[in-house]
Each structure stands twice: as structure tokens, then as C-alpha cells.
Design an enzyme around this catalytic site. Structure first.
Site, PDB file in Angstrom:
ATOM      1  N   LYS A 163     -29.875   7.514 -30.063  1.00  0.00           N
ATOM      2  CA  LYS A 163     -31.005   7.454 -31.004  1.00  0.00           C
ATOM      3  C   LYS A 163     -32.201   8.260 -30.492  1.00  0.00           C
ATOM      4  CE  LYS A 163     -31.161   2.973 -30.809  1.00  0.00           C
ATOM      5  NZ  LYS A 163     -30.013   2.786 -29.900  1.00  0.00           N
ATOM      6  N   ASP A 181     -37.321   2.962 -29.491  1.00  0.00           N
ATOM      7  CA  ASP A 181     -36.736   1.770 -28.859  1.00  0.00           C
ATOM      8  C   ASP A 181     -37.060   0.482 -29.607  1.00  0.00           C
ATOM      9  OD1 ASP A 181     -35.035   0.775 -26.780  1.00  0.00           O
ATOM     10  OD2 ASP A 181     -36.793  -0.172 -25.902  1.00  0.00           O
ATOM     11  N   ARG A 246     -15.596  10.359 -46.906  1.00  0.00           N
ATOM     12  CA  ARG A 246     -15.836  11.796 -46.749  1.00  0.00           C
ATOM     13  C   ARG A 246     -16.544  12.409 -47.955  1.00  0.00           C
ATOM     14  NH1 ARG A 246     -10.557  14.817 -44.637  1.00  0.00           N
ATOM     15  NH2 ARG A 246     -12.145  16.444 -44.490  1.00  0.00           N
TER      16      ARG A 246
END
Length: 300
Positions: A163, A181, A246
């Protein structure tokens, strides 16, 4: 229950509203526990049923003019009745002169009187917006919040999924960091506003490099104080045994403080440029908000 002190209120709004404490300075530690404000017009005519004494009392031109127009004896009697209640503070707008009796009772009961030169409309608007934000529902969410092309995107996922690295790449590409965070999220109406906790603001943690000050490295344009959360990208390590959509990945809304936010699952694997994928996800979200559906156009 949320609460703030009178001193916090003054410090936060003194620049916008030019607050000046003119009496009751010893009561600056008094607590404000309600987001609403009150105009004590009825209390001035001795009607105390439903008197919102727990709220900030705003004295406008009507209230102050009335106090000046009545006799000294009446004024003393009315104000003594009002000061029997545990009022947080009084705010007098338009820079009006305050009766001496009100000053004396304020000092003896340690209830601050705050003067401001701004008109009633500006005072009540700014004060209400400030109090609503202070007393709104809030929560902490593990993740990283970035501003991508004006869209507030919350990156979530397990530790070490990437991240912060994705956020760092986005910053290098000209986007802005809000929080890394941990994100402090507040609900205002049906909108979720995310910001960094004060101790971690402007910082990002990159494993192997440690704590980085984004503002010092990239400048003020690389950071943003707060942002509406419009999209959640949940990052997870690519699983070969799992089938991923997809053609059109499904957006399963995630609820935060009872507000639904579109959430997309983004598999992370070798060769996948996550920052570019995050950019496209943000742009695609903007297209959908405009009523455009790329898949429908493709099928046609």
C-alpha cells in the site's frame, strides 16, 4: 461523548472570528459537550422551559439591545436567573458593548464571555460548521489514503502487500498523500472525510527506508490535509488458485460509519504496475459518476 474546552474553541477559531475573552477568563477549561448553539432570547424574558443552557449562548443585537433597554434592577434579576445554569460560555457578536452586570456575573461564576466583531450570520455559520466537525462520528481505518486526479482513494490490504509503496509511486507521479498506515475517518452528513492522525501527518513508512517526510521531500503540492473517500482499492497478493473477474470486476460496497463506498479487489503480482492501475481505477470511477459505462459501450 465528545467534548472540547472553551480554550480549544478560541484557539481554533480566533483567526477567522477574531475572538477576544472579555470576562470569565478563569472558566476557559469549561467543557462544550453539544454541537448546537443557543440564542437565549426566551430566557431573557424569564421563560426557562426547554432552555438549552448546555450549549454555547450567542448574544446578538436583539439580546444585547434588550438588556441595555431594561432597568438595572430588571437586568440584574434576569441575569442572576440565567447564571444559575451551568452555561459553557457566552459569545457576543458585532463587537457590541456588554452590560456591566453581565461582566460581573461572568467573572464571579467563571463563565467566559467572548467578543467578536463579526456579524451574527458569519458567526453562527462558522461556529456550527466547526462544532459539527468536532462532534461528528469518527473511526480509525487501517490503510493509506491518496488523492488521485481529485478522487479520494483508500488503499487497504494486509501488512506488506504494498500500500505505502503504491502511494509513494503515486506521489512521484504528481498525486497527493493524505494519510499512510492509519486514516482518521469522520462522517459529515452522508460523506466520509479522511485525514491523517496528527502524529503521522505528512509521513509515510517504506520498509527498508523507514519513515519518510513527504512534505520535505516532495513539497507542499504532494500532501493534502483531508479528502472525501470515494473509492476503496483492496490490494491482495495474487492467488493462482483464485478466479478473478476479467471483463468487469464487481464493485462490492464497503460500509464505514454506515456509509457505503465502492470497493474493488486488486490482485498484486509481479509485473503489475499498481500505481498506474490505481490511476485508471480513479479515472474510471469518475467516468461512472458522470453516467458513462465503458463495458456497455464496448458491448454495443
Amino acid at each position: 461523548m465528545a467534548e472540547i474546552t472553551i480554550k480549544e474553541l478560541i484557539d481554533d477559531l480566533k483567526d477567522d472570528l477574531r475572538f477576544e475573552v472579555i470576562a470569565g477568563q478563569k472558566g476557559l477549561s469549561r467543557l462544550i459537550t453539544q454541537a448546537d448553539i443557543n440564542r437565549p432570547g426566551l430566557a431573557l424574558i424569564k421563560y426557562f422551559k426547554h432552555f438549552g443552557y448546555q450549549r454555547i449562548q450567542v448574544l446578538g443585537k436583539g439580546e444585547i439591545s434588550y438588556l441595555h433597554d431594561i432597568s438595572k434592577k430588571e437586568r440584574e434579576g434576569i441575569l442572576k436567573n440565567i447564571f444559575q445554569y451551568e452555561i459553557p460560555c457566552f459569545i457576543v457578536d458585532w463587537g457590541q458593548p456588554v452590560p456591566d452586570e453581565l461582566i460581573e456575573l461572568s467573572n464571579s461564576h467563571n463563565i467566559p464571555i467572548i467578543s467578536t466583531p463579526v456579524p451574527t450570520g458569519k458567526l453562527t455559520t462558522n461556529l456550527t460548521l466547526y462544532l459539527e466537525e468536532k462532534f461528528t462520528e469518527s473511526t480509525h481505518q487501517y490503510g493509506t489514503l491518496v488523492d488521485i486526479y481529485g478522487v479520494g482513494v483508500l488503499l487497504t490490504g494486509k501488512h506488506s502487500v504494498g500500500k505505502s509503496e503504491c502511494a509513494l509511486e503515486l506521489i512521484e507521479r504528481g498525486h497527493r498523500l493524505i494519510a499512510d498506515d492509519g486514516v482518521l475517518i469522520k462522517r459529515i452528513g452522508n460523506t466520509l472525510i479522511g485525514e491523517a492522525p496528527p502524529k503521522t501527518a505528512n509521513h509515510i513508512e517504506i520498509r527498508g527506508l523507514g519513515i519518510i517526510n513527504v512534505q520535505e521531500l516532495f513539497g507542499f503540492s504532494a500532501i493534502c490535509e483531508k479528502k472525501e473517500i470515494e473509492l476503496i482499492l483492496h490490494l491482495e497478493i495474487w492467488d493462482d488458485k483464485k478466479e478473478y473477474d476479467r471483463v468487469e470486476p464487481s464493485e462490492k460496497p464497503m460500509k464505514i460509519l454506515d456509509v457505503s463506498v465502492p470497493k474493488m479487489l486488486i490482485p498484486v503480482g509481479p509485473g503489475r504496475n499498481m500505481s498506474v492501475i490505481a490511476e485508471i481505477a480513479a479515472l474510471n470511477h469518475r467516468l461512472k459518476k458522470m453516467g458513462k459505462k465503458p463495458l456497455n459501450n464496448f458491448i454495443k
